[in-house]
Design a protein around this motif. Structure first.
Motif, PDB file in Angstrom:
ATOM      1  N   LEU A   1      12.694  43.281  40.244  1.00  0.00           N
ATOM      2  CA  LEU A   1      11.397  43.815  40.658  1.00  0.00           C
ATOM      3  C   LEU A   1      10.283  43.467  39.678  1.00  0.00           C
ATOM      4  O   LEU A   1       9.103  43.382  40.069  1.00  0.00           O
ATOM      5  CB  LEU A   1      11.484  45.343  40.793  1.00  0.00           C
ATOM      6  CG  LEU A   1      12.468  45.901  41.827  1.00  0.00           C
ATOM      7  CD1 LEU A   1      12.630  47.403  41.645  1.00  0.00           C
ATOM      8  CD2 LEU A   1      11.989  45.589  43.244  1.00  0.00           C
ATOM      9  N   TRP A   2      10.632  43.264  38.397  1.00  0.00           N
ATOM     10  CA  TRP A   2       9.627  43.132  37.356  1.00  0.00           C
ATOM     11  C   TRP A   2       9.500  41.713  36.791  1.00  0.00           C
ATOM     12  O   TRP A   2       8.691  41.483  35.891  1.00  0.00           O
ATOM     13  CB  TRP A   2       9.922  44.100  36.210  1.00  0.00           C
ATOM     14  CG  TRP A   2       9.785  45.530  36.616  1.00  0.00           C
ATOM     15  CD1 TRP A   2      10.776  46.378  37.013  1.00  0.00           C
ATOM     16  CD2 TRP A   2       8.571  46.282  36.701  1.00  0.00           C
ATOM     17  NE1 TRP A   2      10.270  47.607  37.334  1.00  0.00           N
ATOM     18  CE2 TRP A   2       8.901  47.592  37.152  1.00  0.00           C
ATOM     19  CE3 TRP A   2       7.228  45.989  36.444  1.00  0.00           C
ATOM     20  CZ2 TRP A   2       7.962  48.585  37.345  1.00  0.00           C
ATOM     21  CZ3 TRP A   2       6.276  46.992  36.637  1.00  0.00           C
ATOM     22  CH2 TRP A   2       6.653  48.267  37.081  1.00  0.00           C
ATOM     23  N   THR A   3      10.275  40.771  37.286  1.00  0.00           N
ATOM     24  CA  THR A   3      10.223  39.408  36.747  1.00  0.00           C
ATOM     25  C   THR A   3       9.553  38.431  37.702  1.00  0.00           C
ATOM     26  O   THR A   3       9.684  37.221  37.554  1.00  0.00           O
ATOM     27  CB  THR A   3      11.646  38.919  36.426  1.00  0.00           C
ATOM     28  OG1 THR A   3      12.486  39.083  37.587  1.00  0.00           O
ATOM     29  CG2 THR A   3      12.235  39.689  35.262  1.00  0.00           C
ATOM     30  N   VAL A   4       8.818  38.920  38.683  1.00  0.00           N
ATOM     31  CA  VAL A   4       8.177  38.042  39.674  1.00  0.00           C
ATOM     32  C   VAL A   4       6.962  37.343  39.053  1.00  0.00           C
ATOM     33  O   VAL A   4       6.319  37.884  38.146  1.00  0.00           O
ATOM     34  CB  VAL A   4       7.750  38.853  40.918  1.00  0.00           C
ATOM     35  CG1 VAL A   4       8.980  39.441  41.593  1.00  0.00           C
ATOM     36  CG2 VAL A   4       6.758  39.946  40.548  1.00  0.00           C
ATOM     37  N   PRO A   5       6.620  36.156  39.552  1.00  0.00           N
ATOM     38  CA  PRO A   5       5.481  35.415  38.978  1.00  0.00           C
ATOM     39  C   PRO A   5       4.137  35.722  39.631  1.00  0.00           C
ATOM     40  O   PRO A   5       3.120  35.162  39.215  1.00  0.00           O
ATOM     41  CB  PRO A   5       5.873  33.952  39.232  1.00  0.00           C
ATOM     42  CG  PRO A   5       6.685  33.994  40.484  1.00  0.00           C
ATOM     43  CD  PRO A   5       7.419  35.305  40.454  1.00  0.00           C
ATOM     44  N   VAL A   6       4.123  36.568  40.656  1.00  0.00           N
ATOM     45  CA  VAL A   6       2.864  36.943  41.320  1.00  0.00           C
ATOM     46  C   VAL A   6       2.774  38.466  41.356  1.00  0.00           C
ATOM     47  O   VAL A   6       3.707  39.131  41.819  1.00  0.00           O
ATOM     48  CB  VAL A   6       2.798  36.380  42.756  1.00  0.00           C
ATOM     49  CG1 VAL A   6       1.515  36.830  43.440  1.00  0.00           C
ATOM     50  CG2 VAL A   6       2.893  34.859  42.752  1.00  0.00           C
ATOM     51  N   TRP A   7       1.640  38.978  40.885  1.00  0.00           N
ATOM     52  CA  TRP A   7       1.473  40.432  40.872  1.00  0.00           C
ATOM     53  C   TRP A   7       0.316  40.851  41.783  1.00  0.00           C
ATOM     54  O   TRP A   7      -0.788  40.329  41.708  1.00  0.00           O
ATOM     55  CB  TRP A   7       1.253  40.948  39.459  1.00  0.00           C
ATOM     56  CG  TRP A   7       2.576  41.079  38.760  1.00  0.00           C
ATOM     57  CD1 TRP A   7       3.177  40.166  37.955  1.00  0.00           C
ATOM     58  CD2 TRP A   7       3.478  42.171  38.892  1.00  0.00           C
ATOM     59  NE1 TRP A   7       4.416  40.619  37.558  1.00  0.00           N
ATOM     60  CE2 TRP A   7       4.624  41.855  38.116  1.00  0.00           C
ATOM     61  CE3 TRP A   7       3.443  43.385  39.572  1.00  0.00           C
ATOM     62  CZ2 TRP A   7       5.720  42.714  38.012  1.00  0.00           C
ATOM     63  CZ3 TRP A   7       4.537  44.248  39.459  1.00  0.00           C
ATOM     64  CH2 TRP A   7       5.659  43.906  38.689  1.00  0.00           C
TER      65      TRP A   7
ATOM     66  N   GLN B   1       3.308  44.672  45.108  1.00  0.00           N
ATOM     67  CA  GLN B   1       4.481  44.496  44.247  1.00  0.00           C
ATOM     68  C   GLN B   1       4.579  45.607  43.220  1.00  0.00           C
ATOM     69  O   GLN B   1       5.682  46.071  42.896  1.00  0.00           O
ATOM     70  CB  GLN B   1       4.409  43.139  43.543  1.00  0.00           C
ATOM     71  CG  GLN B   1       5.608  42.818  42.653  1.00  0.00           C
ATOM     72  CD  GLN B   1       6.903  42.669  43.434  1.00  0.00           C
ATOM     73  OE1 GLN B   1       6.901  42.234  44.572  1.00  0.00           O
ATOM     74  NE2 GLN B   1       8.020  43.048  42.818  1.00  0.00           N
ATOM     75  N   LEU B   2       3.446  46.068  42.708  1.00  0.00           N
ATOM     76  CA  LEU B   2       3.468  47.143  41.717  1.00  0.00           C
ATOM     77  C   LEU B   2       4.011  48.427  42.334  1.00  0.00           C
ATOM     78  O   LEU B   2       4.831  49.127  41.722  1.00  0.00           O
ATOM     79  CB  LEU B   2       2.074  47.368  41.146  1.00  0.00           C
ATOM     80  CG  LEU B   2       1.984  48.431  40.046  1.00  0.00           C
ATOM     81  CD1 LEU B   2       2.832  48.038  38.844  1.00  0.00           C
ATOM     82  CD2 LEU B   2       0.525  48.663  39.631  1.00  0.00           C
TER      83      LEU B   2
ATOM     84  N   TYR C   1      10.928  51.614  43.435  1.00  0.00           N
ATOM     85  CA  TYR C   1      12.358  51.289  43.451  1.00  0.00           C
ATOM     86  C   TYR C   1      12.981  51.339  42.059  1.00  0.00           C
ATOM     87  O   TYR C   1      14.191  51.522  41.927  1.00  0.00           O
ATOM     88  CB  TYR C   1      12.574  49.930  44.107  1.00  0.00           C
ATOM     89  CG  TYR C   1      12.591  50.024  45.629  1.00  0.00           C
ATOM     90  CD1 TYR C   1      12.164  51.189  46.271  1.00  0.00           C
ATOM     91  CD2 TYR C   1      13.019  48.982  46.420  1.00  0.00           C
ATOM     92  CE1 TYR C   1      12.172  51.296  47.650  1.00  0.00           C
ATOM     93  CE2 TYR C   1      13.041  49.079  47.812  1.00  0.00           C
ATOM     94  CZ  TYR C   1      12.611  50.246  48.415  1.00  0.00           C
ATOM     95  OH  TYR C   1      12.619  50.358  49.787  1.00  0.00           O
ATOM     96  N   THR C   2      12.197  51.198  41.017  1.00  0.00           N
ATOM     97  CA  THR C   2      12.731  51.417  39.669  1.00  0.00           C
ATOM     98  C   THR C   2      13.081  52.889  39.483  1.00  0.00           C
ATOM     99  O   THR C   2      14.122  53.228  38.902  1.00  0.00           O
ATOM    100  CB  THR C   2      11.727  50.972  38.598  1.00  0.00           C
ATOM    101  OG1 THR C   2      11.468  49.576  38.751  1.00  0.00           O
ATOM    102  CG2 THR C   2      12.269  51.234  37.200  1.00  0.00           C
ATOM    103  N   ALA C   3      12.212  53.767  39.983  1.00  0.00           N
ATOM    104  CA  ALA C   3      12.516  55.202  39.931  1.00  0.00           C
ATOM    105  C   ALA C   3      13.804  55.500  40.702  1.00  0.00           C
ATOM    106  O   ALA C   3      14.657  56.284  40.247  1.00  0.00           O
ATOM    107  CB  ALA C   3      11.355  56.003  40.506  1.00  0.00           C
TER     108      ALA C   3
END
Length: 487
Positions: free
Chosen positions: A181-187, A191-192, A198-200
């Motif tokens: 979830l956190w290593t994508v190249p477009v923000w 996505q945030l 989903y991290t929670a």
């Protein structure tokens, strides 16, 4: 039916994973949803919530009952894992196809930053696949259900995962998922929101999973939980929780020894015909007094008794011996079973024409004493038939990494690779005990059963498992004098 359901389930899984990889790589900016704003916010929220809520709800007892009824007919329970994986794949597919993009792109990596993040993103997915593999691929991907139906057996769920990445943290699947979830190249704002939500979920949801494990595995899970950190590796965590040369496994499954319900016990049973294919070439069984040294639940003992031998079985596992004795009521064979160890056989000198010792020598505490006991109880001219595991890198890879850690053909910890025996070492030990070594041959896989279990037989290669024969000379003292140079 089973193959069709499996094909549909795995096709949806592949589609769902690919949709997720592609959608997140663009920060959800290229998803296909077209709900007008502000209603798109509500639609996206519903899409966001449906996966974790249903994913967790279906793992509850009530959810499990629901899963078992989603497939009509008699096979709902068997196919529950396949149904669960199919639903999860559909949820991912719906989420990442029908998300309505906000149209806002905050940052897009370029140049070396793009290459670095793309590499990190790919590595996160590889880590996730590795974690799924370590947890049991058949279960995690839903194959357990349809494969069990195809083989017409009850699903055999994998044991509590403690190997691979699970040696270092208890929840590697959730950690790897969070990393994607956190290593994508477009923000983007989209996505945030996805990453935070989903991290929670990845942090909180495993708590429910661990409650189920605590109930199912009891003290075993409590020990694992106290020894291995939750999500962040620690240098204080032990490298491994696996006890090697764990002989308690034989008593642990004694009640199921002859049921064909335990896969690794079926593997032991499937080894018997392969061994006897070669042993039969060297001996006529009828009327021979045979000792099955390390008989466990009696697979070899009963096979030799059916060939006309007078069989005595001995094993240190009292539970396995009781299972062997109980099965005599069904087989109507005349076999004597004793509890005892190979280092101190409770039989008089010259008691047996043959001693058979399979899947034993690599487990004993004193190989030389066991062989001395074999020589003592054999009659002059008697045969010692055995198999054991060669000690080399390939044998360790196959018997430990592949058979125990990956394929789980045997329980983790069954073998200690340091106790494997090189053929030349065994030859020297046989000479020292007063036995004359004979020919050897390899033992390995030769096919598959309808239940996708391996079958075995003689093979030319002795690199991994090898079988052999040795003979007690008519004059042991003479043999010792002749072979003293070999010691």
């Amino acid at each position: 039916m089973a193959v069709s359901l499996g094909a549909v389930s795995h096709a949806l899984f592949i589609a769902g994973v690919l949709a997720m990889i592609v959608a997140m790589y663009s920060g959800l900016s290229k998803c296909r949803g077209e709900v007008p704003w502000p209603w798109a916010g509500l639609a996206n929220a519903a899409l966001l919530l449906q996966f974790p809520l249903a994913h967790s709800a279906l793992l509850t007892p009530r959810g499990g009952r629901l899963l078992s009824h989603l497939i009509p007919g008699l096979h709902g329970v068997t196919l529950a894992t396949t149904t669960y994986a199919t639903i999860a794949s559909l949820q991912l597919l719906v989420l990442f196809i029908f998300w309505t993009p906000s149209g806002i792109v905050w940052w897009r990596a370029e140049g070396i930053a793009l290459w670095m993040l793309t590499g990190a993103y790919a590595a996160s997915w590889v880590l996730l696949m590795k974690a799924i593999f370590d947890a049991g691929t058949e279960l995690q991907l839903g194959a357990l259900g349809w494969l069990s139906l195809l083989a017409r057996i009850k699903p055999q769920y994998p044991d509590m995962p403690t190997l691979g990445l699970f040696r270092h943290i208890r929840q590697p699947i959730y950690v790897a998922f969070a990393l994607t979830l956190w290593t994508v190249p477009v923000w983007t704002p989209d996505q945030l929101v996805l990453a935070i939500s989903y991290t929670a979920y990845c942090v909180l949801a495993p708590r429910l999973k661990e409650r189920r494990f605590a109930f199912r595995y009891g003290d075993r899970f409590k020990h694992y939980r106290n020894s291995v950190p939750y999500m962040l590796p620690s240098s204080r965590a032990p490298k491994t929780l696996t006890m090697r040369n764990d002989l308690s496994i034989y008593n642990a499954v004694a009640d199921q020894w002859w049921s064909d319900d335990v896969r690794w016990v079926r593997t032991l049973k499937n080894l018997v015909p392969g061994r006897l294919t070669w042993f039969d070439r060297h001996i006529e069984w009828p009327g021979k007094d045979v000792l099955d040294l390390g008989c466990a639940g009696g697979f070899m003992a009963e096979a030799m008794a059916r060939r006309g031998a007078n069989v005595t079985g001995i094993d240190p596992a009292a539970g396995a011996i009781e299972a062997a004795r109980s099965h005599l009521q069904e087989s109507s064979l005349d076999i004597r079973y004793d509890v005892g160890a190979g280092e101190a056989l409770p039989y008089a000198d010259f008691s047996f024409d043959v001693v058979v010792c399979v899947d034993v020598l690599e487990h004993v505490s004193d190989l030389n004493e066991v062989l001395a006991q074999v020589t003592r109880v054999l009659r002059p001219g008697g045969l010692f038939l055995f198999d054991t595991i060669n000690r080399n890198t390939l044998a360790k890879l196959v018997m430990i990494t592949l058979a125990e850690d990956i394929l789980r053909l045997l329980p983790a910890g069954t073998h200690d690779p340091s106790m494997f025996i090189k053929p030349e070492e065994l030859r020297i030990a046989l000479h020292k005990a007063g036995l004359e070594p004979g020919s050897t041959v390899g033992l390995g896989p030769r096919g598959l059963t309808r239940r996708f279990d391996l079958t075995f037989g003689p093979i030319p290669m002795t690199t991994i498992i090898f079988m052999g024969i040795a003979r007690k000379p008519h004059s042991v003292a003479a043999s010792l004098r002749e072979n003293v140079s070999c010691i």
